[in-house]
Design a protein around this motif. Sequence first.
Motif, PDB file in Angstrom:
ATOM      1  N   ALA A 149      69.412  -0.947  14.976  1.00 29.94           N
ATOM      2  CA  ALA A 149      67.981  -0.696  14.793  1.00 29.94           C
ATOM      3  C   ALA A 149      67.701   0.769  14.462  1.00 29.94           C
ATOM      4  CB  ALA A 149      67.209  -1.102  16.051  1.00 29.94           C
ATOM      5  N   LEU A 150      68.380   1.683  15.162  1.00 33.73           N
ATOM      6  CA  LEU A 150      68.163   3.107  14.898  1.00 33.73           C
ATOM      7  C   LEU A 150      68.653   3.482  13.503  1.00 33.73           C
ATOM      8  CD1 LEU A 150      68.975   4.997  18.235  1.00 33.73           C
ATOM      9  CD2 LEU A 150      66.755   4.438  17.246  1.00 33.73           C
ATOM     10  N   SER A 151      69.783   2.927  13.099  1.00 34.55           N
ATOM     11  CA  SER A 151      70.302   3.213  11.759  1.00 34.55           C
ATOM     12  C   SER A 151      69.360   2.670  10.693  1.00 34.55           C
ATOM     13  CB  SER A 151      71.685   2.579  11.577  1.00 34.55           C
ATOM     14  OG  SER A 151      72.656   3.296  12.287  1.00 34.55           O
ATOM     15  N   MET A 152      68.880   1.450  10.904  1.00 38.19           N
ATOM     16  CA  MET A 152      67.981   0.833   9.935  1.00 38.19           C
ATOM     17  C   MET A 152      66.672   1.597   9.815  1.00 38.19           C
ATOM     18  SD  MET A 152      68.514  -3.240  10.648  1.00 38.19           S
ATOM     19  CE  MET A 152      67.216  -3.679   9.467  1.00 38.19           C
ATOM     20  N   ARG A 153      66.210   2.143  10.909  1.00 39.55           N
ATOM     21  CA  ARG A 153      64.956   2.893  10.870  1.00 39.55           C
ATOM     22  C   ARG A 153      65.080   4.086   9.928  1.00 39.55           C
ATOM     23  NH1 ARG A 153      62.418   6.229  15.887  1.00 39.55           N
ATOM     24  NH2 ARG A 153      64.206   7.517  15.336  1.00 39.55           N
ATOM     25  N   GLY A 154      66.212   4.802  10.036  1.00 43.43           N
ATOM     26  CA  GLY A 154      66.431   5.946   9.165  1.00 43.43           C
ATOM     27  C   GLY A 154      66.606   5.546   7.715  1.00 43.43           C
ATOM     28  N   MET A 170      65.486   2.677   6.219  1.00 44.46           N
ATOM     29  CA  MET A 170      64.233   2.132   5.684  1.00 44.46           C
ATOM     30  C   MET A 170      63.208   3.232   5.430  1.00 44.46           C
ATOM     31  SD  MET A 170      63.909  -1.406   7.933  1.00 44.46           S
ATOM     32  CE  MET A 170      62.401  -1.945   7.120  1.00 44.46           C
ATOM     33  N   ARG A 171      63.331   4.329   6.137  1.00 41.95           N
ATOM     34  CA  ARG A 171      62.430   5.463   5.929  1.00 41.95           C
ATOM     35  C   ARG A 171      62.640   6.052   4.529  1.00 41.95           C
ATOM     36  NH1 ARG A 171      63.038   9.643  10.558  1.00 41.95           N
ATOM     37  NH2 ARG A 171      62.460   7.843  11.795  1.00 41.95           N
ATOM     38  N   ALA A 172      63.829   5.811   3.963  1.00 42.47           N
ATOM     39  CA  ALA A 172      64.137   6.301   2.615  1.00 42.47           C
ATOM     40  C   ALA A 172      63.637   5.337   1.539  1.00 42.47           C
ATOM     41  CB  ALA A 172      65.647   6.498   2.477  1.00 42.47           C
ATOM     42  N   GLY A 173      62.926   4.284   1.962  1.00 42.99           N
ATOM     43  CA  GLY A 173      62.343   3.353   1.010  1.00 42.99           C
ATOM     44  C   GLY A 173      63.181   2.123   0.729  1.00 42.99           C
ATOM     45  N   VAL A 174      64.200   1.886   1.529  1.00 47.42           N
ATOM     46  CA  VAL A 174      65.074   0.726   1.351  1.00 47.42           C
ATOM     47  C   VAL A 174      64.478  -0.479   2.077  1.00 47.42           C
ATOM     48  CG1 VAL A 174      67.409  -0.166   1.736  1.00 47.42           C
ATOM     49  CG2 VAL A 174      67.066   2.242   1.192  1.00 47.42           C
ATOM     50  N   GLY A 175      64.622  -1.657   1.477  1.00 51.08           N
ATOM     51  CA  GLY A 175      64.103  -2.874   2.086  1.00 51.08           C
ATOM     52  C   GLY A 175      64.885  -3.283   3.321  1.00 51.08           C
ATOM     53  N   PHE A 176      64.288  -4.173   4.111  1.00 54.11           N
ATOM     54  CA  PHE A 176      64.892  -4.593   5.384  1.00 54.11           C
ATOM     55  C   PHE A 176      66.282  -5.194   5.192  1.00 54.11           C
ATOM     56  CE2 PHE A 176      65.814  -7.761   8.627  1.00 54.11           C
ATOM     57  CZ  PHE A 176      65.562  -7.066   9.802  1.00 54.11           C
ATOM     58  N   LYS A 177      66.416  -6.103   4.233  1.00 53.15           N
ATOM     59  CA  LYS A 177      67.687  -6.810   4.031  1.00 53.15           C
ATOM     60  C   LYS A 177      68.806  -5.847   3.641  1.00 53.15           C
ATOM     61  CE  LYS A 177      69.603 -10.856   1.645  1.00 53.15           C
ATOM     62  NZ  LYS A 177      69.323 -11.937   0.667  1.00 53.15           N
ATOM     63  N   GLN A 178      68.508  -4.940   2.702  1.00 54.32           N
ATOM     64  CA  GLN A 178      69.511  -3.965   2.266  1.00 54.32           C
ATOM     65  C   GLN A 178      69.824  -2.978   3.383  1.00 54.32           C
ATOM     66  OE1 GLN A 178      71.358  -3.968  -0.328  1.00 54.32           O
ATOM     67  NE2 GLN A 178      72.367  -2.009   0.031  1.00 54.32           N
ATOM     68  N   ALA A 179      68.791  -2.581   4.128  1.00 53.25           N
ATOM     69  CA  ALA A 179      68.985  -1.652   5.245  1.00 53.25           C
ATOM     70  C   ALA A 179      69.895  -2.267   6.308  1.00 53.25           C
ATOM     71  CB  ALA A 179      67.636  -1.284   5.859  1.00 53.25           C
ATOM     72  N   LEU A 180      69.738  -3.570   6.540  1.00 59.93           N
ATOM     73  CA  LEU A 180      70.586  -4.265   7.505  1.00 59.93           C
ATOM     74  C   LEU A 180      72.045  -4.264   7.039  1.00 59.93           C
ATOM     75  CD1 LEU A 180      70.970  -5.965  10.052  1.00 59.93           C
ATOM     76  CD2 LEU A 180      70.348  -7.990   8.716  1.00 59.93           C
ATOM     77  N   LYS A 181      72.247  -4.520   5.739  1.00 60.50           N
ATOM     78  CA  LYS A 181      73.600  -4.526   5.184  1.00 60.50           C
ATOM     79  C   LYS A 181      74.261  -3.159   5.340  1.00 60.50           C
ATOM     80  CE  LYS A 181      72.949  -8.110   1.643  1.00 60.50           C
ATOM     81  NZ  LYS A 181      72.927  -8.381   0.178  1.00 60.50           N
ATOM     82  N   VAL A 182      73.494  -2.115   5.053  1.00 58.67           N
ATOM     83  CA  VAL A 182      74.028  -0.756   5.160  1.00 58.67           C
ATOM     84  C   VAL A 182      74.358  -0.419   6.615  1.00 58.67           C
ATOM     85  CG1 VAL A 182      73.523   1.711   4.843  1.00 58.67           C
ATOM     86  CG2 VAL A 182      72.825   0.052   3.106  1.00 58.67           C
ATOM     87  N   ALA A 205      76.019   5.164   4.950  1.00 60.16           N
ATOM     88  CA  ALA A 205      74.590   5.401   5.169  1.00 60.16           C
ATOM     89  C   ALA A 205      74.180   6.836   4.884  1.00 60.16           C
ATOM     90  CB  ALA A 205      74.223   5.040   6.620  1.00 60.16           C
ATOM     91  N   HIS A 206      75.151   7.701   4.621  1.00 61.12           N
ATOM     92  CA  HIS A 206      74.867   9.129   4.463  1.00 61.12           C
ATOM     93  C   HIS A 206      73.840   9.409   3.363  1.00 61.12           C
ATOM     94  CE1 HIS A 206      75.662  13.428   4.802  1.00 61.12           C
ATOM     95  NE2 HIS A 206      75.785  13.476   3.490  1.00 61.12           N
ATOM     96  N   ALA A 207      73.980   8.714   2.237  1.00 60.13           N
ATOM     97  CA  ALA A 207      73.080   8.951   1.097  1.00 60.13           C
ATOM     98  C   ALA A 207      71.637   8.613   1.414  1.00 60.13           C
ATOM     99  CB  ALA A 207      73.547   8.142  -0.102  1.00 60.13           C
ATOM    100  N   TYR A 208      71.429   7.690   2.336  1.00 60.62           N
ATOM    101  CA  TYR A 208      70.068   7.248   2.663  1.00 60.62           C
ATOM    102  C   TYR A 208      69.349   8.191   3.625  1.00 60.62           C
ATOM    103  CZ  TYR A 208      71.557   2.850   0.556  1.00 60.62           C
ATOM    104  OH  TYR A 208      72.025   1.913  -0.315  1.00 60.62           O
ATOM    105  N   HIS A 209      70.116   9.114   4.199  1.00 57.59           N
ATOM    106  CA  HIS A 209      69.507  10.041   5.160  1.00 57.59           C
ATOM    107  C   HIS A 209      69.194  11.387   4.534  1.00 57.59           C
ATOM    108  CE1 HIS A 209      70.072   7.418   8.643  1.00 57.59           C
ATOM    109  NE2 HIS A 209      71.267   7.139   8.181  1.00 57.59           N
ATOM    110  N   HIS A 210      69.417  11.495   3.206  1.00 57.87           N
ATOM    111  CA  HIS A 210      69.170  12.775   2.545  1.00 57.87           C
ATOM    112  C   HIS A 210      68.336  12.560   1.290  1.00 57.87           C
ATOM    113  CE1 HIS A 210      71.946  15.005   5.096  1.00 57.87           C
ATOM    114  NE2 HIS A 210      72.702  13.917   5.077  1.00 57.87           N
TER     115      HIS A 210
END
Length: 197
Positions: A105-110, A112-124, A192-197
């Motif tokens: 959940a914490l990873s997905m929150r970060g 999804m904050r980058a604009g990624v959808g729920f399904k893709q965020a879950l996969k990541v 997940a690194h790319a999604y946090h920057h």
Amino acid sequence: MSEKHPLVHHDSSHDESHEHHPGHHHGEHHDDHSEGHGQHGSHGAHGSHGGHTATWGMAASATLHCLTGCAIGEVLGMVIGTALDWNNVATIALAIALAFFFGYALSMRGIMRAGVGFKQALKVALAADTISITVMEIVDNGVMIIVPGAMEAPLNSLLFWGALAFAFAVAFVITVPVNKWLISRGRGHAVAHAYHH
């Protein structure tokens, strides 16, 4: 028949002259450039998957991020199981389930904050944290079982919280090198690194 030979000869000469035409060299240069560009792209793709620089600081940061979610779920599970006087197996099962839930959940929150959808965020999140959380849960629950009386200790006891804190510390130390290896391979938190920057 005799008239066709010069024509054939002429076509051959024309083809030869065409092969030496500057425009053809330009085409070769273009092809070489394209090929070089393709090799460059290939190299870049290889670097993104297998050539990551993994420092101990990055590994520690990734582990701390994972530990935060795990700790929330672990503590909540242990507290609920102990408060309800569940046996060790049920308490540990709940703690592990909640640790995975909050870790993802914490990873997905970060992400999804980058604009990624729920399904893709879950996969990541699954790709990024599964191994790390699994190692962490095996270690910290193992420590809680090994420490005498820790699982049976009441919630207001120093033994319970001291053992839990010690379990997290051991899990952190053991999981850091695991995360360092994963990041260097382009796996784990590197996903997940790319999604946090």
